[in-house]
Motif scaffolding. Sequence first.
Motif, PDB file in Angstrom:
ATOM      1  N   ASN A 109       5.814   2.766   9.096  1.00  0.00           N
ATOM      2  CA  ASN A 109       4.372   2.957   8.924  1.00  0.00           C
ATOM      3  C   ASN A 109       4.010   4.061   7.936  1.00  0.00           C
ATOM      4  O   ASN A 109       4.611   5.121   7.959  1.00  0.00           O
ATOM      5  N   GLY A 110       3.041   3.797   7.116  1.00  0.00           N
ATOM      6  CA  GLY A 110       2.519   4.850   6.244  1.00  0.00           C
ATOM      7  C   GLY A 110       3.306   5.065   4.963  1.00  0.00           C
ATOM      8  O   GLY A 110       2.927   5.869   4.121  1.00  0.00           O
ATOM      9  N   GLY A 111       4.408   4.339   4.804  1.00  0.00           N
ATOM     10  CA  GLY A 111       5.240   4.533   3.613  1.00  0.00           C
ATOM     11  C   GLY A 111       4.609   3.962   2.354  1.00  0.00           C
ATOM     12  O   GLY A 111       4.910   4.385   1.248  1.00  0.00           O
ATOM     13  N   GLY A 112       3.731   2.979   2.542  1.00  0.00           N
ATOM     14  CA  GLY A 112       3.077   2.375   1.379  1.00  0.00           C
ATOM     15  C   GLY A 112       3.389   0.901   1.211  1.00  0.00           C
ATOM     16  O   GLY A 112       3.279   0.351   0.106  1.00  0.00           O
ATOM     17  N   LYS A 113       3.753   0.243   2.314  1.00  0.00           N
ATOM     18  CA  LYS A 113       4.109  -1.183   2.256  1.00  0.00           C
ATOM     19  C   LYS A 113       2.960  -2.052   1.755  1.00  0.00           C
ATOM     20  O   LYS A 113       3.101  -2.796   0.793  1.00  0.00           O
ATOM     21  N   THR A 114       1.838  -1.974   2.479  1.00  0.00           N
ATOM     22  CA  THR A 114       0.712  -2.850   2.162  1.00  0.00           C
ATOM     23  C   THR A 114       0.209  -2.587   0.745  1.00  0.00           C
ATOM     24  O   THR A 114      -0.050  -3.518  -0.018  1.00  0.00           O
ATOM     25  N   THR A 115       0.109  -1.318   0.396  1.00  0.00           N
ATOM     26  CA  THR A 115      -0.349  -0.940  -0.945  1.00  0.00           C
ATOM     27  C   THR A 115       0.615  -1.478  -2.003  1.00  0.00           C
ATOM     28  O   THR A 115       0.186  -2.041  -3.020  1.00  0.00           O
ATOM     29  N   SER A 116       1.912  -1.341  -1.754  1.00  0.00           N
ATOM     30  CA  SER A 116       2.901  -1.800  -2.735  1.00  0.00           C
ATOM     31  C   SER A 116       2.836  -3.320  -2.886  1.00  0.00           C
ATOM     32  O   SER A 116       2.983  -3.847  -3.996  1.00  0.00           O
ATOM     33  N   GLU A 145      -6.856  -6.447   7.389  1.00  0.00           N
ATOM     34  CA  GLU A 145      -8.066  -6.184   6.591  1.00  0.00           C
ATOM     35  C   GLU A 145      -7.704  -5.471   5.298  1.00  0.00           C
ATOM     36  O   GLU A 145      -8.235  -5.764   4.237  1.00  0.00           O
ATOM     37  N   GLN A 146      -6.788  -4.516   5.424  1.00  0.00           N
ATOM     38  CA  GLN A 146      -6.360  -3.763   4.240  1.00  0.00           C
ATOM     39  C   GLN A 146      -5.732  -4.712   3.208  1.00  0.00           C
ATOM     40  O   GLN A 146      -6.012  -4.614   2.011  1.00  0.00           O
ATOM     41  N   LEU A 147      -4.944  -5.650   3.695  1.00  0.00           N
ATOM     42  CA  LEU A 147      -4.311  -6.596   2.770  1.00  0.00           C
ATOM     43  C   LEU A 147      -5.350  -7.566   2.199  1.00  0.00           C
ATOM     44  O   LEU A 147      -5.246  -7.984   1.047  1.00  0.00           O
ATOM     45  N   THR A 254       7.877   4.987  -3.131  1.00  0.00           N
ATOM     46  CA  THR A 254       6.448   5.236  -3.355  1.00  0.00           C
ATOM     47  C   THR A 254       6.123   6.725  -3.465  1.00  0.00           C
ATOM     48  O   THR A 254       6.953   7.574  -3.164  1.00  0.00           O
ATOM     49  N   LYS A 255       4.896   6.975  -3.878  1.00  0.00           N
ATOM     50  CA  LYS A 255       4.305   8.324  -3.908  1.00  0.00           C
ATOM     51  C   LYS A 255       5.057   9.289  -4.831  1.00  0.00           C
ATOM     52  O   LYS A 255       5.153  10.471  -4.555  1.00  0.00           O
ATOM     53  N   LEU A 256       5.616   8.743  -5.902  1.00  0.00           N
ATOM     54  CA  LEU A 256       6.316   9.617  -6.839  1.00  0.00           C
ATOM     55  C   LEU A 256       5.327  10.441  -7.652  1.00  0.00           C
ATOM     56  O   LEU A 256       5.711  11.337  -8.393  1.00  0.00           O
ATOM     57  N   ASP A 257       4.038  10.115  -7.527  1.00  0.00           N
ATOM     58  CA  ASP A 257       3.017  10.900  -8.217  1.00  0.00           C
ATOM     59  C   ASP A 257       2.651  12.133  -7.398  1.00  0.00           C
ATOM     60  O   ASP A 257       1.993  13.039  -7.885  1.00  0.00           O
ATOM     61  N   GLY A 258       3.056  12.162  -6.133  1.00  0.00           N
ATOM     62  CA  GLY A 258       2.673  13.290  -5.265  1.00  0.00           C
ATOM     63  C   GLY A 258       3.650  14.426  -5.425  1.00  0.00           C
ATOM     64  O   GLY A 258       3.944  14.840  -6.539  1.00  0.00           O
ATOM     65  N   VAL A 279       8.792   1.672  -8.499  1.00  0.00           N
ATOM     66  CA  VAL A 279       8.308   2.961  -8.002  1.00  0.00           C
ATOM     67  C   VAL A 279       6.787   2.934  -7.949  1.00  0.00           C
ATOM     68  O   VAL A 279       6.132   2.337  -8.815  1.00  0.00           O
ATOM     69  N   GLY A 280       6.238   3.572  -6.932  1.00  0.00           N
ATOM     70  CA  GLY A 280       4.787   3.693  -6.795  1.00  0.00           C
ATOM     71  C   GLY A 280       4.356   5.044  -7.341  1.00  0.00           C
ATOM     72  O   GLY A 280       4.927   6.074  -6.998  1.00  0.00           O
ATOM     73  N   VAL A 281       3.359   5.015  -8.225  1.00  0.00           N
ATOM     74  CA  VAL A 281       2.918   6.272  -8.839  1.00  0.00           C
ATOM     75  C   VAL A 281       1.418   6.489  -8.660  1.00  0.00           C
ATOM     76  O   VAL A 281       0.774   7.126  -9.490  1.00  0.00           O
ATOM     77  N   GLY A 282       0.837   5.936  -7.606  1.00  0.00           N
ATOM     78  CA  GLY A 282      -0.589   6.116  -7.361  1.00  0.00           C
ATOM     79  C   GLY A 282      -1.129   5.003  -6.496  1.00  0.00           C
ATOM     80  O   GLY A 282      -0.371   4.134  -6.036  1.00  0.00           O
ATOM     81  N   GLU A 283      -2.439   5.035  -6.275  1.00  0.00           N
ATOM     82  CA  GLU A 283      -3.040   4.072  -5.357  1.00  0.00           C
ATOM     83  C   GLU A 283      -3.774   2.920  -6.053  1.00  0.00           C
ATOM     84  O   GLU A 283      -4.347   2.069  -5.398  1.00  0.00           O
ATOM     85  N   GLY A 284      -3.778   2.920  -7.378  1.00  0.00           N
ATOM     86  CA  GLY A 284      -4.484   1.875  -8.117  1.00  0.00           C
ATOM     87  C   GLY A 284      -3.633   0.625  -8.324  1.00  0.00           C
ATOM     88  O   GLY A 284      -2.417   0.648  -8.086  1.00  0.00           O
TER      89      GLY A 284
HETATM   90  P1  GDP Z   1       1.996   1.026   5.188  1.00  0.00           P
HETATM   91  O1  GDP Z   1       1.640   1.515   6.543  1.00  0.00           O
HETATM   92  O2  GDP Z   1       3.464   1.173   4.909  1.00  0.00           O
HETATM   93  O3  GDP Z   1       1.504  -0.353   4.893  1.00  0.00           O
HETATM   94  O4  GDP Z   1       1.323   2.040   4.147  1.00  0.00           O
HETATM   95  P2  GDP Z   1      -0.018   1.878   3.285  1.00  0.00           P
HETATM   96  O5  GDP Z   1       0.180   0.866   2.221  1.00  0.00           O
HETATM   97  O6  GDP Z   1      -1.149   1.700   4.210  1.00  0.00           O
HETATM   98  O7  GDP Z   1      -0.059   3.300   2.573  1.00  0.00           O
HETATM   99  C1  GDP Z   1      -0.237   4.510   3.275  1.00  0.00           C
HETATM  100  C2  GDP Z   1      -0.990   5.496   2.392  1.00  0.00           C
HETATM  101  O8  GDP Z   1      -0.203   5.850   1.260  1.00  0.00           O
HETATM  102  C3  GDP Z   1      -2.285   4.906   1.835  1.00  0.00           C
HETATM  103  O9  GDP Z   1      -3.267   5.908   1.858  1.00  0.00           O
HETATM  104  C4  GDP Z   1      -1.925   4.541   0.407  1.00  0.00           C
HETATM  105  O10 GDP Z   1      -3.030   4.556  -0.458  1.00  0.00           O
HETATM  106  C5  GDP Z   1      -0.930   5.630   0.067  1.00  0.00           C
HETATM  107  N1  GDP Z   1       0.023   5.243  -0.992  1.00  0.00           N
HETATM  108  C6  GDP Z   1       0.812   4.157  -1.016  1.00  0.00           C
HETATM  109  N2  GDP Z   1       1.581   4.148  -2.154  1.00  0.00           N
HETATM  110  C7  GDP Z   1       1.241   5.262  -2.852  1.00  0.00           C
HETATM  111  C8  GDP Z   1       1.679   5.834  -4.112  1.00  0.00           C
HETATM  112  O11 GDP Z   1       2.559   5.329  -4.822  1.00  0.00           O
HETATM  113  N3  GDP Z   1       1.081   7.003  -4.484  1.00  0.00           N
HETATM  114  C9  GDP Z   1       0.131   7.609  -3.725  1.00  0.00           C
HETATM  115  N4  GDP Z   1      -0.387   8.751  -4.180  1.00  0.00           N
HETATM  116  N5  GDP Z   1      -0.299   7.110  -2.551  1.00  0.00           N
HETATM  117  C10 GDP Z   1       0.249   5.957  -2.118  1.00  0.00           C
END
Ligand code: GDP
Length: 302
Positions: A109-116, A145-147, A254-258, A279-284
Motif C-alpha cells: 500500500n502507498g508505494g504508487g501502484k495505482t498511480t504507476s 475510484e482513484q483508478l 517510484t518517488k525518485l523525485d522525492g 521509474v516514477g518521477v512525479g504524480e503527473g
Molecule cells: P498504491 O497504494 O500503491 O496504489 O499507491 P498510490 O498510487 O495511491 O500512490 C500513493 C501516493 O504516492 C499518492 O499520493 C501518489 O500520488 C504518490 N506517488 C506515486 N508515485 C509517485 C512518484 O513517482 N512521485 C511522487 N512524488 N509521488 C508519487
Amino acid sequence: EKIFSGFSKTRENLAVIDELLLYWNLADTERVLEELEEALLVSDFGPKISVKIVETLRYDILSGKLKSGSEIKEALKRSVLNLLIVKGGKTDLQLGFKKPAVVIVVGVNGGGKTTSLGKLAWRLKNEGVKVLMAAGDTYRAAASEQLEVWAERTGSEIVVAEGDKVKAPSVLSQAVKRGKEEGYDVVLCDTSGRLHTNYSLMEELVACKKAVAKVVSGAPNEILLVLDGTTGLNVLPQAREFNDVVGVTGLILTKLDGSARGGCVVSVVDELGIPVKFVGVGEGVDDLQPFDAEAFVNAIFP
Ligand code: GDP
C-alpha cells in the motif's frame, strides 16, 4: 533532472568518496576502502553489495589495474552499472504476441501502484496501444475510484468490481475476457496493497495470476512490483516475498523525485535478478520513465 535532484541526499552521503579518492595513494588503500564501504552502507546499498564492490576494487587496485583516484571512481560506477544492467536483464516491457497482453501491478500500500498503472496506460496509449484497465484493488474502497480518475485522465476504458463481494481474481478475469473479445492490446491490472506479511492476500495474488491464465494461456506477461524509492533497504524483504509467491518480472521504482534512497535497488536487482523497467518521477501523467541505468548511476555518483 528530476532523478538527479531526488538523489541529492544519496549524493551527499557519497560525497565523501570523492574527497577520499582525490587524495588516494596506494598506502592508503585499506583506510579508503573501509570508508568507501561505510559510505555505500549509509546510502542503502546493503552489506552484500557494499562488500562485493569494495572487494572487486581492492583486487583491481592491488593488482595494479587501477592506478589513480579517478580510475577507482570510474571502476566503482562501472561495477554498479554492470550490476544493474547485467543482473537485471531486459528493461523493456515484454508483451508477447498474444492479444491481449496482461500486465499485473503488485506492491504494498502507498508505494504508487495505482498511480504507476495510470501513468503506464498513458505511456502505452501514446505509443498507439489499445489499453484496458482492471480495478483489482477490491480491498481499499477508494482505489477503484482513484483508478477511474486515471482512466478518465488517460482516456482509457476500465473494468471495476460490480458489488462488494466481487474479488480481484474475478475482476481481472472479466477484464481479460473483455480485452479478448473487444480486441484490446493490453490489459493493465491493479491489485490491492497487500501487506507482504498478510498471507491470505498473497494467496489472492496467486489466484489472480491463475484467473488471467485461464482466459489467455501464457498470461500474465508481466508482473511488475512497485517499490517506493524513498523506503530504503526495507524494499529487499518485500521484493523477496513478492517474488517467491508470484514471480516478479520487473520493477517500477517510484518517488525518485522525492528524497530517493536509491542504493537499495542495486541490492534488489543483484539478489533477485529482476530488472528495473520504469521509474516514477512525479504524480503527473508523464512522470513514468523507462529506467536508464546510466542516468541513475550518474545521479548517484556525479
Ligand atoms: P498504491 O497504494 O500503491 O496504489 O499507491 P498510490 O498510487 O495511491 O500512490 C500513493 C501516493 O504516492 C499518492 O499520493 C501518489 O500520488 C504518490 N506517488 C506515486 N508515485 C509517485 C512518484 O513517482 N512521485 C511522487 N512524488 N509521488 C508519487
